[in-house]
Design an enzyme around this catalytic site. Sequence first.
Site, PDB file in Angstrom:
ATOM      1  N   SER A 220      65.482 -17.171  77.023  1.00 23.43           N
ATOM      2  CA  SER A 220      66.447 -17.466  77.954  1.00 23.43           C
ATOM      3  C   SER A 220      67.705 -18.171  77.631  1.00 23.43           C
ATOM      4  O   SER A 220      68.443 -17.728  76.821  1.00 23.43           O
ATOM      5  CB  SER A 220      65.598 -18.094  79.339  1.00 23.43           C
ATOM      6  OG  SER A 220      66.479 -18.229  80.339  1.00 23.43           O
ATOM      7  N   ASP A 287      53.702   4.106  87.516  1.00 22.19           N
ATOM      8  CA  ASP A 287      52.604   3.638  86.703  1.00 22.19           C
ATOM      9  C   ASP A 287      52.127   4.579  85.405  1.00 22.19           C
ATOM     10  O   ASP A 287      52.277   4.320  84.376  1.00 22.19           O
ATOM     11  CB  ASP A 287      51.430   2.940  87.312  1.00 22.19           C
ATOM     12  CG  ASP A 287      50.343   2.295  86.541  1.00 22.19           C
ATOM     13  OD1 ASP A 287      50.704   1.988  85.284  1.00 22.19           O
ATOM     14  OD2 ASP A 287      49.235   1.810  87.031  1.00 22.19           O
ATOM     15  N   ASP A 290      53.817   6.692  81.829  1.00 21.61           N
ATOM     16  CA  ASP A 290      53.513   6.421  80.110  1.00 21.61           C
ATOM     17  C   ASP A 290      52.173   6.959  79.778  1.00 21.61           C
ATOM     18  O   ASP A 290      51.701   6.712  78.634  1.00 21.61           O
ATOM     19  CB  ASP A 290      53.720   4.897  80.023  1.00 21.61           C
ATOM     20  CG  ASP A 290      52.703   4.058  80.618  1.00 21.61           C
ATOM     21  OD1 ASP A 290      51.958   4.506  81.637  1.00 21.61           O
ATOM     22  OD2 ASP A 290      52.549   2.784  80.392  1.00 21.61           O
ATOM     23  N   ASP A 294      47.526   1.485  84.282  1.00 24.56           N
ATOM     24  CA  ASP A 294      47.200  -0.071  83.935  1.00 24.56           C
ATOM     25  C   ASP A 294      48.065  -0.930  84.733  1.00 24.56           C
ATOM     26  O   ASP A 294      48.011  -2.060  84.195  1.00 24.56           O
ATOM     27  CB  ASP A 294      47.283  -0.036  82.254  1.00 24.56           C
ATOM     28  CG  ASP A 294      48.757   0.115  81.946  1.00 24.56           C
ATOM     29  OD1 ASP A 294      49.743   0.774  82.770  1.00 24.56           O
ATOM     30  OD2 ASP A 294      48.869  -0.009  80.704  1.00 24.56           O
ATOM     31  N   ASP A 448      61.700  -8.417  83.482  1.00 21.30           N
ATOM     32  CA  ASP A 448      62.286  -9.625  83.766  1.00 21.30           C
ATOM     33  C   ASP A 448      62.819  -9.901  84.856  1.00 21.30           C
ATOM     34  O   ASP A 448      63.621  -9.187  85.118  1.00 21.30           O
ATOM     35  CB  ASP A 448      63.068  -9.910  82.307  1.00 21.30           C
ATOM     36  CG  ASP A 448      63.661 -11.449  82.300  1.00 21.30           C
ATOM     37  OD1 ASP A 448      63.614 -12.045  83.170  1.00 21.30           O
ATOM     38  OD2 ASP A 448      63.777 -11.747  81.167  1.00 21.30           O
ATOM     39  N   HIS A 486      59.568 -12.924  82.473  1.00 16.34           N
ATOM     40  CA  HIS A 486      60.588 -14.222  81.590  1.00 16.34           C
ATOM     41  C   HIS A 486      59.640 -15.323  81.215  1.00 16.34           C
ATOM     42  O   HIS A 486      59.385 -16.235  81.659  1.00 16.34           O
ATOM     43  CB  HIS A 486      61.499 -14.688  82.912  1.00 16.34           C
ATOM     44  CG  HIS A 486      62.775 -15.305  82.082  1.00 16.34           C
ATOM     45  ND1 HIS A 486      63.736 -14.671  81.616  1.00 16.34           N
ATOM     46  CD2 HIS A 486      62.963 -16.662  82.114  1.00 16.34           C
ATOM     47  CE1 HIS A 486      64.515 -15.531  81.435  1.00 16.34           C
ATOM     48  NE2 HIS A 486      64.042 -16.786  81.478  1.00 16.34           N
TER      49      HIS A 486
END
Length: 555
Positions: A220, A287, A290, A294, A448, A486
């Site tokens: 950060s 979801d 890909d 999950d 993030d 984050h």
Amino acid sequence: MHPFPVPRRTTVRRTASLAVLFAAASLQGCGGGSDGASAPAPSPAPVLSAADACAALKGVAINASDISLPTTGANVSDATLVAPSGSGTTAVGEYCKLTGSIAPVDKTAPPIQFSLVLPTTWNGKAMHLMGGGYDGSVVQGSGNVPGAAGLATPLARGYAAFGSDSGHTGSAAEASFALNDEALENYLGDQLRKTRDVAMKLIQQRYGSAPKRTYSAGGSGGGREALYVADRWPELYDGVISYYPAWSLTAMLTNYVRGSQALGAAGAWSNANKQKLLTNAVIAACDTLDGAADGVIGNVAACHFDPQTLRCPGGADTGDSCLSDAQITGFTAAYATGTSFPYALANGTNSYPAYNIFNGGVIPAMGTAAPATPSATNMPFATYIGESFAKYWVYQDASYNPFLFDLNANGFVQQREKYISSRQDVNPNLTPFASKGGKVIVVHGLADPLIPSASSEEFYHRAVTAMGANAVAASIRFYEVPGYGHGSGAYNVRYDSLAALENWVENGVAPAGQVAADANAASNGRTRPLCDYPAWPKYNGSGDINAAASYTCTN
């Protein structure tokens, strides 16, 4: 130029080097003997025990002339020998813990408080550990690099490691310290060099030699600091670990102010239930893009969620099962639009990117109360962080109303933004650092909620433009991690980036086939490949859904 006066260098008494601490005891008189006999050979200086070597550092003073930037010297206030502890990956050997301070030039400015740990069994290397937010508390040398929960700390690996409070004490979310010019200049970057210079003098004094390698690591705001030292003083560092870096911090903080203003509009803020409604809807829609169901959106680029599908009938707020027009506008304006500047900042930035709010399922921290001034920590993160920036950094006026902040308001705002940027922001052109063999590992989560992953994408693309693709490939690795936020998230990274960086810098072995585990307690030990940007991990369609081997990095 700094806004506070640069003093005449001050000479401060300094305890003699440990290597020669007892040299006086071995000296013999020269001449003076009436028989003309030769003086006996000097006795070897005694070797100090670890306890004595540590104790001898207490009270050591560092000359201002030994610190590259203006100070009035530094002092070690305490030195304590710490016994070995822990076991396995958490085992830490015996070390000397130093605390001290670096005195300011301005007597009204706070000192820089620092921590330095010196292992009895030293590996000959140093680690500069960085802070986060507006800093304000001492980064302990005994701490770890980001994304390494449960892995050995630099200290446990034999590093001399150090950090500081950046030159003020207080909340990492509040920046009133910036009303003092020297405290602000320290935070913007000066404290990094000052802390490093003091640490190097003490390492030299303890071991009799300088480190053969020096690394930096942080996340950060600390990710910015880790990159900053490679940008500003490339000759002094060898490698960088930077997680979700706020490298273009001036633009980021400006974007926070603008986002808070958008959420402060009538009816624009959304409560926790509505935030969860949007998050769950995006995850449900994307979801499986890909190949794996999950709860983690892996193929963020292919996810395009339309918030209008959650619109309340008629557009008015009718409860927590839908979003009003004002709330959709608030989400969009605050987080899905980004900020364009009417001028370029000092590091070349002229915009700040949007979050993955409608394609990654990430809702920036919106708190439990709508934006207002004065701000509070139960409000959106952007509100109380951005308010400090507008009040204390730009206008340096504690009474300023951040909801009046306007990039186009007057020449003063442009002047301050450009100055602040020139002092704190990182230039993505790291050619000097790369040319000397320096290496960089950047990790950023695609979920993030505080710093958009697109910010690191911009850093990478600008580095390629400035340095060339080959130079970047030889010096920078950039990994985006689906589900990672984050420092936490649906997929919480545990990755031995320090081992990878060491192998790259010291052995010339570039990172390849890297794997990150999920540090969440309920993760069932799942792993995923770390894919070189812009690739992402695609499930192969068969095999253990929790095993990295079941995924292929795909563009």
